[in-house]
Design a protein around this motif. Structure first.
Motif, PDB file in Angstrom:
ATOM      1  N   LEU A 178       0.852  -1.648   0.010  1.00 12.99           N
ATOM      2  CA  LEU A 178       0.297   0.242   0.222  1.00 12.99           C
ATOM      3  C   LEU A 178       0.299   1.843  -0.360  1.00 12.99           C
ATOM      4  N   PRO A 179       1.600   1.555   0.634  1.00 10.19           N
ATOM      5  CA  PRO A 179       2.819   2.658   1.401  1.00 10.19           C
ATOM      6  C   PRO A 179       3.233   2.935  -1.312  1.00 10.19           C
ATOM      7  N   PHE A 180       3.504   2.006  -1.426  1.00  9.08           N
ATOM      8  CA  PHE A 180       4.312   1.824  -2.816  1.00  9.08           C
ATOM      9  C   PHE A 180       2.717   2.084  -3.743  1.00  9.08           C
ATOM     10  N   VAL A 181       2.260   1.859  -3.552  1.00  7.84           N
ATOM     11  CA  VAL A 181       1.019   2.133  -4.233  1.00  7.84           C
ATOM     12  C   VAL A 181       0.775   3.517  -4.414  1.00  7.84           C
ATOM     13  N   PHE A 182       0.446   4.122  -2.914  1.00  9.13           N
ATOM     14  CA  PHE A 182       0.143   5.541  -2.847  1.00  9.13           C
ATOM     15  C   PHE A 182       1.299   6.559  -3.266  1.00  9.13           C
ATOM     16  N   THR A 183       2.453   6.539  -2.787  1.00  9.98           N
ATOM     17  CA  THR A 183       3.570   6.581  -4.272  1.00  9.98           C
ATOM     18  C   THR A 183       3.216   6.584  -4.851  1.00  9.98           C
ATOM     19  N   GLY A 184       3.068   6.111  -6.275  1.00 11.63           N
ATOM     20  CA  GLY A 184       2.957   5.904  -7.462  1.00 11.63           C
ATOM     21  C   GLY A 184       1.464   6.931  -7.191  1.00 11.63           C
ATOM     22  N   LEU A 185       0.404   6.622  -6.964  1.00  7.71           N
ATOM     23  CA  LEU A 185      -0.707   7.626  -6.993  1.00  7.71           C
ATOM     24  C   LEU A 185       0.048   8.853  -6.371  1.00  7.71           C
ATOM     25  N   ARG A 186       0.356   8.927  -5.608  1.00 11.57           N
ATOM     26  CA  ARG A 186       0.742  11.035  -5.822  1.00 11.57           C
ATOM     27  C   ARG A 186       1.140  11.212  -6.680  1.00 11.57           C
ATOM     28  N   ILE A 187       2.419  10.551  -7.532  1.00  9.17           N
ATOM     29  CA  ILE A 187       3.075  10.900  -8.332  1.00  9.17           C
ATOM     30  C   ILE A 187       1.728  10.656  -9.888  1.00  9.17           C
ATOM     31  N   ALA A 188       1.207  10.432  -9.834  1.00 12.16           N
ATOM     32  CA  ALA A 188       0.125   9.721 -11.214  1.00 12.16           C
ATOM     33  C   ALA A 188      -0.651  11.050 -10.780  1.00 12.16           C
ATOM     34  N   SER A 189      -1.247  11.594  -9.779  1.00 14.05           N
ATOM     35  CA  SER A 189      -2.670  12.774  -9.487  1.00 14.05           C
ATOM     36  C   SER A 189      -2.454  13.453 -10.181  1.00 14.05           C
ATOM     37  N   SER A 190      -0.684  14.134  -9.943  1.00 17.09           N
ATOM     38  CA  SER A 190      -0.276  15.393 -10.822  1.00 17.09           C
ATOM     39  C   SER A 190      -0.177  15.016 -11.810  1.00 17.09           C
ATOM     40  N   LEU A 191       0.515  14.347 -12.390  1.00 17.26           N
ATOM     41  CA  LEU A 191       0.741  13.999 -14.053  1.00 17.26           C
ATOM     42  C   LEU A 191      -0.388  13.843 -14.686  1.00 17.26           C
ATOM     43  N   ALA A 192      -1.784  13.082 -14.409  1.00 14.17           N
ATOM     44  CA  ALA A 192      -3.052  13.750 -15.233  1.00 14.17           C
ATOM     45  C   ALA A 192      -3.177  14.891 -15.571  1.00 14.17           C
ATOM     46  N   VAL A 193      -3.096  15.265 -14.250  1.00 12.04           N
ATOM     47  CA  VAL A 193      -3.441  16.961 -14.656  1.00 12.04           C
ATOM     48  C   VAL A 193      -2.642  17.799 -15.897  1.00 12.04           C
ATOM     49  N   ILE A 194      -0.983  17.111 -15.679  1.00 10.57           N
ATOM     50  CA  ILE A 194      -0.346  17.478 -16.932  1.00 10.57           C
ATOM     51  C   ILE A 194      -0.633  17.509 -18.105  1.00 10.57           C
ATOM     52  N   SER A 195      -0.936  16.537 -18.399  1.00 13.85           N
ATOM     53  CA  SER A 195      -1.179  15.087 -19.127  1.00 13.85           C
ATOM     54  C   SER A 195      -2.437  15.732 -19.873  1.00 13.85           C
ATOM     55  N   ALA A 196      -3.712  16.057 -19.525  1.00 14.55           N
ATOM     56  CA  ALA A 196      -4.788  15.946 -19.551  1.00 14.55           C
ATOM     57  C   ALA A 196      -4.369  17.557 -20.570  1.00 14.55           C
ATOM     58  N   LEU A 197      -3.655  18.197 -19.754  1.00 16.06           N
ATOM     59  CA  LEU A 197      -3.263  19.734 -20.602  1.00 16.06           C
ATOM     60  C   LEU A 197      -2.467  19.676 -21.316  1.00 16.06           C
ATOM     61  N   ILE A 198      -1.610  18.964 -21.068  1.00 14.79           N
ATOM     62  CA  ILE A 198      -0.943  19.669 -22.928  1.00 14.79           C
ATOM     63  C   ILE A 198      -1.418  18.903 -24.077  1.00 14.79           C
ATOM     64  N   ALA A 199      -2.292  17.810 -23.502  1.00 12.30           N
ATOM     65  CA  ALA A 199      -2.941  17.238 -24.713  1.00 12.30           C
ATOM     66  C   ALA A 199      -3.772  18.513 -25.590  1.00 12.30           C
ATOM     67  N   GLU A 200      -4.665  18.998 -24.773  1.00  7.44           N
ATOM     68  CA  GLU A 200      -5.452  20.048 -24.703  1.00  7.44           C
ATOM     69  C   GLU A 200      -4.793  21.048 -25.530  1.00  7.44           C
ATOM     70  N   TYR A 201      -3.760  20.643 -26.117  1.00 10.02           N
ATOM     71  CA  TYR A 201      -2.474  22.161 -27.126  1.00 10.02           C
ATOM     72  C   TYR A 201      -2.817  21.482 -28.459  1.00 10.02           C
ATOM     73  N   PHE A 202      -3.601  20.264 -28.575  1.00  9.43           N
ATOM     74  CA  PHE A 202      -2.971  19.596 -29.946  1.00  9.43           C
ATOM     75  C   PHE A 202      -4.538  19.404 -30.173  1.00  9.43           C
ATOM     76  N   GLY A 203      -5.826  20.351 -30.800  1.00 12.63           N
ATOM     77  CA  GLY A 203      -7.144  19.856 -31.433  1.00 12.63           C
ATOM     78  C   GLY A 203      -7.576  19.535 -29.750  1.00 12.63           C
ATOM     79  N   GLY A 204      -8.966  18.840 -30.464  1.00  9.93           N
ATOM     80  CA  GLY A 204      -9.837  17.946 -29.309  1.00  9.93           C
ATOM     81  C   GLY A 204     -11.101  19.112 -29.302  1.00  9.93           C
ATOM     82  N   PRO A 205     -11.893  19.177 -28.407  1.00  9.26           N
ATOM     83  CA  PRO A 205     -13.015  20.167 -28.311  1.00  9.26           C
ATOM     84  C   PRO A 205     -12.384  21.773 -27.877  1.00  9.26           C
ATOM     85  N   VAL A 206     -13.514  22.747 -28.300  1.00  2.92           N
ATOM     86  CA  VAL A 206     -13.026  24.103 -27.179  1.00  2.92           C
ATOM     87  C   VAL A 206     -12.977  23.896 -26.071  1.00  2.92           C
TER      88      VAL A 206
END
Length: 255
Positions: A178-206
């Motif tokens: 569990l401690p390792f799982v949550f370490t991955g989730l803490r890292i992933a929580s920020s990456l999810a926002v960054i990745s979704a944000l970057i993906a918006e630069y290259f097309g898709g809905p307004v």
């Protein structure tokens, strides 16, 4: 009570004082050196734009946050599930590690346009998949590492009770991981926002913060662009804080 006061100062008051000092220094430098807005807007200007366009910022945060949340949940679920399978089946582990390693270096700037072509420019699917991919990799590797932390004596004890592999995983291996799982989730929580944000630069809905940033910058409204950047920072902090909160909630649960 005496121990609580230094902790409050360290965790709340000190960051506030430091942050206020940085903002005031930033404002003084921009004003004193007459720095142009396209190089670096003044923080007071950014704050004014954020307040006057609050509804638009919130709308953008809603779109980006929804895509990031779908990606986070999907990528985390797949990462944990496949890590468990890898821990139970060595053959699968040997096949999966190079594939996951290859996925970890896939550039979002190249993947997002391809996914828009596959799923259509009017769908949010591409953004969600980009976020899911970014989440999957750290969750998979951290979970797999955690699943391998069980001591041999505990494995021998499970064998002596003739429990199945899944029972041993559920009772011993997963709690240890569990401690390792949550370490991955803490890292992933920020990456999810960054990745979704970057993906918006290259097309898709307004809609979404990424589109709003590019639109504001293209119209030379740099204060507004930075206001959307501020919204992105707040959204990332919300996701990270939520991951930390879930971890603390799980750890406080009585065993």
């Amino acid at each position: 009570m005496r121990d609580t006061q230094p902790r409050v100062v360290q965790m709340v008051l000190a960051p506030l004082v430091f942050g206020t000092g940085v903002i005031l220094l930033w404002q003084a430098l921009v004003t004193g050196f007459a720095i142009e807005a396209f190089i670096m807007p003044a923080p007071f200007t950014i704050g004014a734009e954020f307040a006057s366009n609050l509804q638009n910022v919130l709308n953008g945060m809603s779109v980006t946050g929804r895509n990031a949340l779908v990606g986070l949940l999907t990528g985390a679920a797949l990462g944990i599930l496949l890590a468990i399978v890898s821990a139970l089946a060595r053959v699968f582990d040997q096949m999966a590690v190079p594939v996951v390693g290859a996925l970890s270096v896939v550039p979002i700037v190249a993947l997002a346009p391809v996914l828009y072509t596959m799923f259509g420019a009017g769908a949010e699917t591409a953004r969600q998949l980009v976020a899911a991919l970014a989440v999957f990799v750290p969750v998979y590797f951290n979970t797999l590492k955690g699943l391998r932390q069980v001591r041999p004596v505990h494995r021998d004890l499970m064998r002596s009770y003739a429990v199945s592999s899944w029972q041993a995983t559920r009772v011993v291996t997963l709690p240890t991981a569990l401690p390792f799982v949550f370490t991955g989730l803490r890292i992933a929580s920020s990456l999810a926002v960054i990745s979704a944000l970057i993906a918006e630069y290259f097309g898709g809905p307004v809609g979404g913060l990424g589109k709003s940033i590019t639109s504001a910058a293209a119209s030379s409204n740099y204060g507004l662009a930075w206001a959307y950047v501020l919204g992105s920072i707040i959204l990332g902090l919300v996701f990270f804080s939520a991951a930390v909160g879930v971890e603390k909630l799980v750890n406080r649960r009585p065993g």
